[in-house]
Design a protein around this motif. Structure first.
Motif, PDB file in Angstrom:
ATOM      1  N   LYS A 111       0.907  -1.561   0.113  1.00  0.00           N
ATOM      2  CA  LYS A 111       0.154   0.122  -0.106  1.00  0.00           C
ATOM      3  C   LYS A 111       0.402   1.484  -0.285  1.00  0.00           C
ATOM      4  CE  LYS A 111      -3.965   0.008   2.153  1.00  0.00           C
ATOM      5  NZ  LYS A 111      -4.734  -0.381   3.291  1.00  0.00           N
ATOM      6  N   THR A 112       1.724   1.260   0.791  1.00  0.00           N
ATOM      7  CA  THR A 112       2.837   2.666   0.664  1.00  0.00           C
ATOM      8  C   THR A 112       2.974   2.887  -0.831  1.00  0.00           C
ATOM      9  OG1 THR A 112       3.217   1.891   3.019  1.00  0.00           O
ATOM     10  CG2 THR A 112       5.160   3.129   1.681  1.00  0.00           C
ATOM     11  N   VAL A 113       3.625   1.543  -1.731  1.00  0.00           N
ATOM     12  CA  VAL A 113       4.128   1.648  -2.380  1.00  0.00           C
ATOM     13  C   VAL A 113       3.383   2.097  -3.810  1.00  0.00           C
ATOM     14  CG1 VAL A 113       5.805   0.406  -3.603  1.00  0.00           C
ATOM     15  CG2 VAL A 113       6.329   0.544  -2.612  1.00  0.00           C
ATOM     16  N   GLY A 114       2.252   1.738  -3.397  1.00  0.00           N
ATOM     17  CA  GLY A 114       1.282   1.820  -4.404  1.00  0.00           C
ATOM     18  C   GLY A 114       1.567   0.938  -5.101  1.00  0.00           C
ATOM     19  N   LEU A 115       1.205  -0.424  -5.515  1.00  0.00           N
ATOM     20  CA  LEU A 115       1.564  -1.627  -5.853  1.00  0.00           C
ATOM     21  C   LEU A 115      -0.194  -2.055  -5.849  1.00  0.00           C
ATOM     22  CD1 LEU A 115       4.225  -3.582  -4.671  1.00  0.00           C
ATOM     23  CD2 LEU A 115       4.728  -1.609  -6.375  1.00  0.00           C
ATOM     24  N   GLU A 116      -0.265  -2.128  -7.577  1.00  0.00           N
ATOM     25  CA  GLU A 116      -1.923  -2.798  -7.666  1.00  0.00           C
ATOM     26  C   GLU A 116      -1.656  -4.271  -8.520  1.00  0.00           C
ATOM     27  OE1 GLU A 116      -4.083   0.175  -9.994  1.00  0.00           O
ATOM     28  OE2 GLU A 116      -2.441   0.916 -10.070  1.00  0.00           O
ATOM     29  N   ASN A 117      -3.320  -4.676  -7.928  1.00  0.00           N
ATOM     30  CA  ASN A 117      -2.870  -6.391  -8.012  1.00  0.00           C
ATOM     31  C   ASN A 117      -2.976  -6.527  -9.882  1.00  0.00           C
ATOM     32  OD1 ASN A 117      -3.281  -6.735  -5.894  1.00  0.00           O
ATOM     33  ND2 ASN A 117      -5.874  -7.084  -5.876  1.00  0.00           N
ATOM     34  N   ILE A 118      -2.165  -7.769 -10.465  1.00  0.00           N
ATOM     35  CA  ILE A 118      -2.063  -8.067 -11.411  1.00  0.00           C
ATOM     36  C   ILE A 118      -3.300  -8.305 -12.275  1.00  0.00           C
ATOM     37  CG2 ILE A 118      -0.721  -9.172 -13.157  1.00  0.00           C
ATOM     38  CD1 ILE A 118       1.378  -8.887 -11.333  1.00  0.00           C
ATOM     39  N   VAL A 119      -3.747  -7.960 -13.392  1.00  0.00           N
ATOM     40  CA  VAL A 119      -5.167  -8.576 -13.864  1.00  0.00           C
ATOM     41  C   VAL A 119      -4.870  -9.098 -15.132  1.00  0.00           C
ATOM     42  CG1 VAL A 119      -7.124  -6.421 -12.628  1.00  0.00           C
ATOM     43  CG2 VAL A 119      -6.204  -6.604 -15.019  1.00  0.00           C
ATOM     44  N   GLY A 120      -3.884  -9.344 -15.609  1.00  0.00           N
ATOM     45  CA  GLY A 120      -2.988  -9.559 -17.052  1.00  0.00           C
ATOM     46  C   GLY A 120      -2.343  -9.295 -17.735  1.00  0.00           C
ATOM     47  N   GLY A 121      -1.737 -10.045 -18.879  1.00  0.00           N
ATOM     48  CA  GLY A 121      -0.562  -8.996 -19.066  1.00  0.00           C
ATOM     49  C   GLY A 121      -0.197  -9.053 -20.721  1.00  0.00           C
ATOM     50  N   ILE A 122       0.329  -8.161 -21.203  1.00  0.00           N
ATOM     51  CA  ILE A 122      -0.155  -8.521 -22.518  1.00  0.00           C
ATOM     52  C   ILE A 122       1.919  -8.789 -23.406  1.00  0.00           C
ATOM     53  CG2 ILE A 122       0.111  -6.432 -25.356  1.00  0.00           C
ATOM     54  CD1 ILE A 122      -2.001  -6.065 -23.775  1.00  0.00           C
ATOM     55  N   GLN A 123       1.826  -9.677 -24.539  1.00  0.00           N
ATOM     56  CA  GLN A 123       3.015  -9.846 -24.644  1.00  0.00           C
ATOM     57  C   GLN A 123       3.269  -9.358 -26.193  1.00  0.00           C
ATOM     58  OE1 GLN A 123       4.665 -14.647 -23.849  1.00  0.00           O
ATOM     59  NE2 GLN A 123       6.206 -13.842 -25.001  1.00  0.00           N
ATOM     60  N   GLY A 124       4.397  -9.209 -26.468  1.00  0.00           N
ATOM     61  CA  GLY A 124       4.994  -8.533 -27.642  1.00  0.00           C
ATOM     62  C   GLY A 124       5.571  -9.745 -28.400  1.00  0.00           C
ATOM     63  N   ILE A 125       4.975 -10.673 -29.617  1.00  0.00           N
ATOM     64  CA  ILE A 125       6.370 -11.987 -29.956  1.00  0.00           C
ATOM     65  C   ILE A 125       7.411 -10.873 -30.140  1.00  0.00           C
ATOM     66  CG2 ILE A 125       6.174 -13.815 -30.991  1.00  0.00           C
ATOM     67  CD1 ILE A 125       4.107 -13.421 -28.221  1.00  0.00           C
ATOM     68  N   LYS A 126       7.391 -10.196 -31.550  1.00  0.00           N
ATOM     69  CA  LYS A 126       9.150  -9.961 -31.898  1.00  0.00           C
ATOM     70  C   LYS A 126      10.004  -8.719 -31.192  1.00  0.00           C
ATOM     71  CE  LYS A 126      10.695  -9.155 -36.331  1.00  0.00           C
ATOM     72  NZ  LYS A 126      10.130  -8.349 -38.077  1.00  0.00           N
TER      73      LYS A 126
END
Length: 432
Positions: free
Chosen positions: A147-162
Motif C-alpha cells: 500500500k505504501t509503494v502503491g502496488l496494484e493487483n495484476i489482472v493480466g499481461g500483454i506480450q510482444g512476440i517479435k
C-alpha cells in the motif's frame, strides 16, 4: 598509416552502435570513399552501447518507430541466421504485467498495434499464475508495504512476440568488422575536442569565420591533430551536445542517466525457466506495473538485470563517467521487484553500472539532419540498439541527397521525416 591522412570523404564521430551503423552503410553505398570513425574510448562500442540493457522490440504505435525497429530486427535476424554471425538475439518477448487500469488502456493499444500486423499475445491472470513461478498477483488489503509503494493487483499481461534481448556489443562488432573489411578505418583513444568551422573562402582576416562569411563544418579538431572531411557525421550520443553547442547548433536532445543492476542468486534461478512464453523456455523481458521497473533474463549469469525508467525526478545532467547508485536500487527498484516476485527478497546486486540516454524530449524519436557539411544523428532516447540499422540507412540516404531510404527488406521511408524542418514521426503511445 592511412589514418594519418588529414582529408577524408567522411569522418564519423562516435564508435558506438549508431556511429558504426552509419559508417558501415555510408561506406557500403560508396566503397571508394575514404572513411574514418573516431572515438575517445580505448575500443569501439565501449561507451553507452556497452551499458545498454540490450532489449529490443517492434511494439510501437508510431508508424515510424515501428518501421525503424521492425526492419532493424529483420536485419539482425538475417545476420544471425543467414550470415552466421552470432548476436545473442533471442526473441523471448516483452511481457507487460498490467493492473486493471493499465489493462484497459493497453488493451486498446494492443488492438491498434495488431491492426498494423504486430504480433501480440494477451495472457489472463490465471495463465500468468501457472506460467510465472512465484509471481504475486494480488496483495492483501492489510499489506502495508504494498500500500505504501502503491502496488496494484495484476489482472493480466500483454506480450510482444517479435521482442527480446540482444548483445549490443556483438551488433557493434558486426558493423565494425564489415566497415573495416570495406576499407574503413577506426581510430580509438582519440578525443574530438571541437568541430572545425571555417569560411568557404578564407580571406586571411583575424578571427575568421566572420558573421558575414559563408561557413561550413570542415572536419574535427582532435587530441592527435586536425582531421578534415567533406562530410562530418556526429553520432556521439550524449557527447553530441558538447560539440554542437560550441558551434552554435542544436542537437535537439538532452542527457539522462539510466542504471542497471545484476542480480544472480540461487533464489531466482528457477524464475528464469518457464514454459509457454517462448521457444527458449525463458521468462520474457518483463515490465512490472509500478515505477517502470523491468527485469531482463540472463540465463548465462543465472539471474537478471533490473532497472527502471525514472523520468520525472531524474535530472537532465551530463556525467562524464556515470555511476550506478546502490541507494537507487535499495529504495526505488527493490520495493517493487521483491513484492511482485518474492524470490528477490534479500537479494542484493552482484554488479551495477550506468550509462546515459540521449533523449529527444519532444517525441523520443531519432533526429537525423544535415546542415553545413555536418550530418547529425542524435536523440535515440534509449532505443538505439533496436533501431540502429534503419538509422544508419537513413543517414546514408540523407548524405546522398536521396528522398527515400530503403530499409532492410525493401520498405522505404521519407528521409526528411526524421529531420527537423519537415519532421513527421507521429505520436508514440506505447512507451516504456
Amino acid at each position: 598509416m592511412r589514418w594519418m591522412m588529414d582529408q577524408y570523404d567522411f569522418v564519423v564521430v562516435g564508435a558506438g552502435v549508431i556511429g558504426l551503423s552509419c559508417a558501415y552503410h555510408m561506406k557500403m553505398d560508396h566503397p571508394e570513399a575514404t572513411a574514418l570513425v573516431l572515438d575517445k574510448a580505448p575500443s569501439a562500442a565501449s561507451g553507452d552501447t556497452s551499458k545498454s540493457a540490450g532489449a529490443v522490440r517492434n511494439t510501437f504505435t508510431s508508424e515510424v518507430n515501428h518501421l525503424l525497429a521492425d526492419t532493424s530486427l529483420d536485419f539482425y535476424t538475417h545476420i544471425q541466421r543467414e550470415l552466421k554471425f552470432n548476436l545473442d538475439l533471442e526473441f523471448v518477448g516483452y511481457l507487460w504485467l498490467l493492473s486493471e487500469k493499465e489493462y484497459q488502456v493497453f488493451e486498446g493499444l494492443a488492438k491498434l498495434m495488431a491492426g498494423k500486423g504486430i504480433k501480440l499475445k494477451i495472457w489472463s491472470k490465471e495463465e500468468l499464475h501457472e506460467m510465472a513461478e512465484g509471481l504475486c498477483l494480488e496483495f492483501s488489503p492489510d499489506d502495508v508495504e504494498a500500500k505504501t509503494v502503491g502496488l496494484e493487483n495484476i489482472v493480466g499481461g500483454i506480450q510482444g512476440i517479435k521482442c527480446g534481448t540482444i548483445a549490443p556489443e556483438l551488433v557493434a562488432r558486426f558493423y565494425e568488422k564489415e566497415f573495416k573489411e570495406l576499407g574503413g578505418v577506426i581510430k580509438c583513444n582519440t578525443e574530438v575536442i571541437s568541430l572545425i568551422l571555417e569560411p568557404e573562402e578564407k580571406l586571411g582576416l583575424p578571427k575568421e569565420p566572420l558573421v558575414w562569411q559563408d561557413k561550413k563544418i570542415k572536419g574535427v579538431r582532435t587530441t592527435t591533430g586536425d582531421i578534415y572531411a567533406k562530410t562530418t557525421v556526429v553520432a556521439a550520443g550524449r557527447w553530441a551536445n558538447k560539440l554542437l553547442d560550441e558551434a552554435g547548433m542544436d542537437s535537439h536532445m538532452k542527457t539522462k542517466k539510466r542504471q542497471l543492476f545484476q542480480l544472480s542468486s540461487p533464489k531466482v534461478v528457477n524464475l528464469l525457466n518457464t514454459k509457454g512464453f517462448n521457444e527458449h523456455g525463458l521468462l520474457p523481458f518483463t515490465i512490472l506495473p509500478r515505477g517502470g521497473v523491468y527485469m531482463r533474463p540472463v540465463r548465462a549469469e543465472k539471474g537478471f538485470w533490473v532497472g527502471a525508467a525514472d523520468d520525472l525526478g531524474r535530472a537532465f545532467v551530463f556525467e562524464e563517467d556515470p555511476k550506478a547508485e546502490t541507494d537507487y536500487f535499495t529504495y526505488n527498484i527493490y520495493p517493487v521487484l521483491s513484492k511482485y516476485f518474492p524470490q528477490f527478497t534479500d537479494v542484493k546486486p552482484n554488479n551495477m553500472w550506468a550509462g546515459e540516454y540521449d533523449i529527444n524530449t519532444s517525441d523520443n524519436n531519432p533526429c537525423i539532419f544535415e546542415e553545413n557539411n555536418l550530418l547529425v544523428v542524435a536523440g535515440l532516447s534509449g532505443s538505439g540498439i533496436m533501431k540502429a540499422d534503419a538509422v544508419g540507412r537513413i543517414a546514408s540516404a540523407l548524405h546522398d541527397g536521396r528522398e527515400d531510404a530503403t530499409l532492410y527488406g525493401g520498405r522505404k521511408i521519407k528521409v526528411r521525416r526524421l529531420g527537423i524542418a519537415e519532421r513527421d514521426v507521429g505520436k508514440e503511445r506505447f512507451v516504456l
